[in-house]
Scaffold this active site. Structure first.
Site, PDB file in Angstrom:
ATOM      1  N   GLN A  22       0.886  -1.550   0.159  1.00  0.00           N
ATOM      2  CA  GLN A  22      -0.370  -0.077   0.348  1.00  0.00           C
ATOM      3  C   GLN A  22       0.895   0.894  -0.202  1.00  0.00           C
ATOM      4  OE1 GLN A  22      -2.613  -0.765   3.654  1.00  0.00           O
ATOM      5  NE2 GLN A  22      -0.655   0.152   4.944  1.00  0.00           N
ATOM      6  N   LYS A  60      -5.300 -13.980  10.184  1.00  0.00           N
ATOM      7  CA  LYS A  60      -6.487 -14.504   9.455  1.00  0.00           C
ATOM      8  C   LYS A  60      -5.894 -14.810   7.921  1.00  0.00           C
ATOM      9  CE  LYS A  60      -9.491 -11.806   6.194  1.00  0.00           C
ATOM     10  NZ  LYS A  60      -9.918  -9.952   6.342  1.00  0.00           N
ATOM     11  N   HIS A  61      -3.886 -14.189   7.812  1.00  0.00           N
ATOM     12  CA  HIS A  61      -4.342 -15.224   6.545  1.00  0.00           C
ATOM     13  C   HIS A  61      -2.650 -16.414   6.293  1.00  0.00           C
ATOM     14  CE1 HIS A  61      -6.378 -11.794   4.151  1.00  0.00           C
ATOM     15  NE2 HIS A  61      -5.748 -10.850   4.859  1.00  0.00           N
ATOM     16  N   HIS A 101       1.142  -4.558   2.966  1.00  0.00           N
ATOM     17  CA  HIS A 101      -0.678  -4.954   3.932  1.00  0.00           C
ATOM     18  C   HIS A 101      -0.287  -6.214   3.868  1.00  0.00           C
ATOM     19  CE1 HIS A 101      -4.578  -4.359   4.055  1.00  0.00           C
ATOM     20  NE2 HIS A 101      -4.568  -4.398   4.995  1.00  0.00           N
ATOM     21  N   PHE A 113      -1.453  -4.660  14.256  1.00  0.00           N
ATOM     22  CA  PHE A 113      -1.672  -5.255  12.452  1.00  0.00           C
ATOM     23  C   PHE A 113      -0.818  -6.497  12.410  1.00  0.00           C
ATOM     24  CE2 PHE A 113       0.254  -3.880   8.415  1.00  0.00           C
ATOM     25  CZ  PHE A 113      -1.278  -4.145   8.219  1.00  0.00           C
ATOM     26  N   HIS A 124      -2.644  -9.656  13.662  1.00  0.00           N
ATOM     27  CA  HIS A 124      -4.218  -9.959  12.579  1.00  0.00           C
ATOM     28  C   HIS A 124      -3.605 -10.134  11.223  1.00  0.00           C
ATOM     29  CE1 HIS A 124      -7.645  -8.905  10.417  1.00  0.00           C
ATOM     30  NE2 HIS A 124      -7.151  -8.529   9.202  1.00  0.00           N
ATOM     31  N   GLU A 125      -2.597  -9.928  10.214  1.00  0.00           N
ATOM     32  CA  GLU A 125      -2.830 -10.508   9.043  1.00  0.00           C
ATOM     33  C   GLU A 125      -1.624 -12.332   9.328  1.00  0.00           C
ATOM     34  OE1 GLU A 125      -2.138  -9.159   5.623  1.00  0.00           O
ATOM     35  OE2 GLU A 125      -3.517  -7.459   7.111  1.00  0.00           O
TER      36      GLU A 125
END
Length: 235
Positions: A37, A120-121, A64, A113, A116-117
């Site tokens: 980003q 989720k991924h 990102h 952050f 979270h990444e």
């Protein structure tokens, strides 16, 4: 005979339980989206931004995420409940703070952050925590987007056609990107995110099997940090 059958049943149940626990370590996706980003565009939007506690980011593309995806456009997510452990990425922290900073409010150090990444991924990536973040950092180094655009005469602070940006990145990286735009308060479409596709080894850029959905205007702004400022809202 009954004892043998009982033993086999116990073994089978144990194997199934192990697969349910460790299934995220098995590859179950077709490719990655590697998404970078442009911080000035993130900040020059309705939600604004807060610089991380480590200070204002450099005027460069930042990471990102590295997202496993399927060829049909769907994706796996939250493949297990493993939390990100700071000790697993301690040697990567300084580079992550530079290349993968958080811009969300309130200001933070990035762990939320990154967590979270990962949750989720990363848990669906077949990589361990250190390898997942290291792979993304290496992909950023390999793509050097800002330099690729500069080499084509595309610099922050001006408007450019989407096609010229896509062409420059394709010539520099070797594969066509997907360009994601956002809109500033004046209604201008801005270069916000660049998607590149990566093979399942997380090391090589490839032609995208499928591209995300989204639209940009024919000419978009490549904003400079000098034209935007951070928010001081706490939310």
């Amino acid at each position: 005979m009954m004892r043998v059958k009982s033993s086999m049943l116990i073994i089978n149940l144990f194997v199934l339980q192990c697969l349910s626990i460790f299934g995220s370590s098995l590859q179950d996706f077709d490719f990655f989206y590697f998404v970078q980003q442009w911080p000035p565009s993130y900040c020059d939007s309705r939600h604004s931004c807060c610089y991380p506690t480590t200070g204002k980011p450099n005027e460069d593309f930042t990471i990102h995420g590295l997202w496993p995806n399927y060829n049909d456009g769907k994706w796996p997510s939250n493949c297990d409940q493993t939390s990100l452990h700071k000790s697993e990425i301690s040697d990567l922290m300084s580079k992550m703070q530079k290349d993968w900073p958080t811009l969300a409010c309130p200001s933070a150090d990035g762990m939320k952050f990154w967590g979270h990444e990962w949750g989720k991924h990363g848990t669906c990536s077949s990589l361990d925590q250190h390898s997942y973040f290291q792979a993304a950092l290496q992909l950023k180094d390999n793509s050097h987007l800002l330099q690729v655009l500069r080499n084509a005469g595309i610099r922050p602070g001006n408007f450019y056609s989407v096609e010229s940006i896509k062409k420059a990145i394709e010539e520099g990286v070797g594969y066509e990107p997907f360009i994601d735009c956002n809109v500033d308060a004046s209604g201008n479409h801005q270069l916000f995110q660049v998607y590149l596709c990566v093979d399942t080894s997380s090391s090589k850029f490839i032609k995208c099997p499928v591209l995300p959905h989204g639209r940009c205007g024919s000419r978009i702004e490549f904003p400079s940090f000098s034209n935007v400022s951070e928010s001081h809202d706490e939310f």
